[in-house]
Design an enzyme around this catalytic site. Structure first.
Site, PDB file in Angstrom:
ATOM      1  CG  ASP A   6      -0.192  -0.032   2.533  1.00  0.00           C
ATOM      2  OD1 ASP A   6       0.676  -0.913   2.696  1.00  0.00           O
ATOM      3  OD2 ASP A   6      -0.457   0.807   3.419  1.00  0.00           O
TER       4      ASP A   6
ATOM      5  CD  GLU B  37       4.019   0.633   6.988  1.00  0.00           C
ATOM      6  OE1 GLU B  37       4.871   0.931   7.860  1.00  0.00           O
ATOM      7  OE2 GLU B  37       3.618   1.460   6.131  1.00  0.00           O
TER       8      GLU B  37
END
Length: 437
Positions: A98, A194
């Site tokens: 991400d 994350e």
């Protein structure tokens, strides 16, 4: 600042990708919009992460790598040890798919600055990346630097790390005759979400079957993160009374005004923009509301555990103060833990193993072997390693070379990206020659 100005070139980047597989992989990864969404209830928080995870699963599986894509979007690759390295410490390498919510990750259009001459880099939309804003640029004169077009982030955090690990896997699956990399038992994890603090919720330490881990998610060349903040997020909620403004006198109570007032009561000298090095902070980062109700989210950060508790206590005192001032029930507070400082857990792993497991020393040794000067850093943030280390899997963080992450000024010096890959390769081979008891 020098008067020199330079712009990046899309054509130069295309040409580089034809001759540089590592850069080509990175640019491919940036074509996926994997921006995380902290308000989403889905897992992962955005479908783009699932799409990238599925694409990598297909690529790795086609090359003969045993991979598992979990429902969460997490992708796990397992590489059995090279012959003779079966008793080496079990290593897990981690990068996240991400990108940050701070700036758009859609339609990323990178450019290449060739042989950076120093001075200002003018992005396509006119924004200027100066050496005053990014002093680290001075260390990269003469290098190729990948930049954005000024409308999105680049995604090097952490697609640079993903690209490094993809290329490492390619080296590991080659036969010895083809120059394959010797390695011990190895897991490679591509995690999700994350950037919104949820990645470790989807990682089962026991399932990783590893003795140590290393995240490849740092910044400047040579960085080895061995300490992080202790972190929590506070949500302060305000209740008001809505009344027509024509008859509001003595009746209307604005929750939105109380929220703004609360923020001004936070110590101005203890904000991210006012602190550096080992100083902690309060960071109100999201405010929403109306006359009737409002809320503000505040990040609490401190390298010391008791310092974080002091910050929590100050918020509780402010809540009491506001309820005394405006009436009981006007303000309420919820504080949620986010992550620990990983240093104590790294030190504990070394002590409990009698020095047999020392991932920080191994990272420093790997940097040296790759011709990189290691710099141990206390990172003003957190990593996957913060919570993994607390769960018993010691996990420092290695650099990718990315600079100015989370915004349109993000950039990636190409030699730093290659240095990251060489360091990870060195780490894998030096661990392969060790034996766990």
């Amino acid at each position: 600042m020098t008067d020199k100005q330079v712009m990046g070139s899309k054509a130069a980047l295309v040409a580089l990708c034809k001759n540089d597989p590592l850069v080509a992989d990175f640019i491919y990864l940036t074509s996926f919009d994997t921006q995380a969404d902290g308000e989403s209830k889905a897992v992962p928080s955005t479908v783009g992460q699932l799409r990238l995870s599925a694409a990598l699963h297909q690529k790795l599986s086609a090359s003969g790598v045993k991979t598992v894509q979990e429902e969460t979007g997490v992708l796990l690759a397992t590489l059995p040890a090279s012959e003779g390295c079966e008793k080496a410490p079990r290593l897990c390498l981690i990068a996240h798919l991400d990108t940050a919510p701070d700036a758009s990750g859609a339609n990323v259009s990178p450019r290449l600055v060739s042989a950076y001459p120093g001075g200002t880099i003018t992005l396509d939309n006119g924004l200027k990346l100066t050496e005053e804003f990014c002093p680290e640029l001075r260390a990269h004169v003469g290098e190729e630097i990948i930049v954005t077009d000024g409308t999105t982030l680049l995604g090097a955090d952490d697609k640079a790390g993903v690209a490094v690990l993809l290329n490492l896997i390619k080296d590991c699956v080659k036969s010895p005759e083809e120059g394959g990399l010797r390695h011990g038992p190895l897991k490679v994890v591509f995690s999700v979400d994350e950037e919104i603090g949820l990645s470790c919720e989807h990682l089962n330490v026991e399932k990783l079957e590893s003795d140590v881990a290393v995240t490849v998610d740092g910044c400047e060349r040579g960085e080895v993160d061995v300490e992080t903040f202790n972190a929590a997020e506070a949500t302060v909620t305000f209740r008001g009374v809505a009344v027509h403004t024509a008859v509001a006198k003595g009746k209307l109570k604005s929750a939105l005004k109380r929220a703004c007032e609360f923020v001004t009561e936070l110590p101005a000298a203890e904000a991210p923009e006012s602190t550096a090095e080992r100083e902690g902070f309060y960071h109100p980062h999201h405010l929403q509301g109306s006359v009737e109700s409002a809320s503000v989210k505040i990040l609490l950060r401190d390298f010391e555990a008791d310092g974080l508790e002091r910050r929590k206590a100050l918020l509780r005192e402010l809540v009491l103060k506001f309820n005394e001032r405006y009436g009981e029930g006007t303000v309420s507070l919820e504080i949620n833990f986010q992550y620990h400082n990983l240093k104590a857990y790294l030190d504990k792993a070394v002590q409990e193993s009698g020095g047999e497991l020392d991932p920080v020393a191994w990272c420093v040794e790997a940097c040296k072997a790759a011709g990189v000067k290691a710099e141990l850093k206390s990172v003003r943030g957190g990593t996957d390693g913060s919570n993994l280390s607390a769960r018993g899997l010691p996990c420092p963080n290695l650099f990718t070379g990315a600079l100015n992450c989370h915004g349109v000024y993000e950039c990636l010096p190409v030699p730093s990206l290659h240095a990251s890959l060489e360091t990870v390769r060195s780490l894998v081979t030096l661990i392969a020659d060790k034996t766990r008891s």
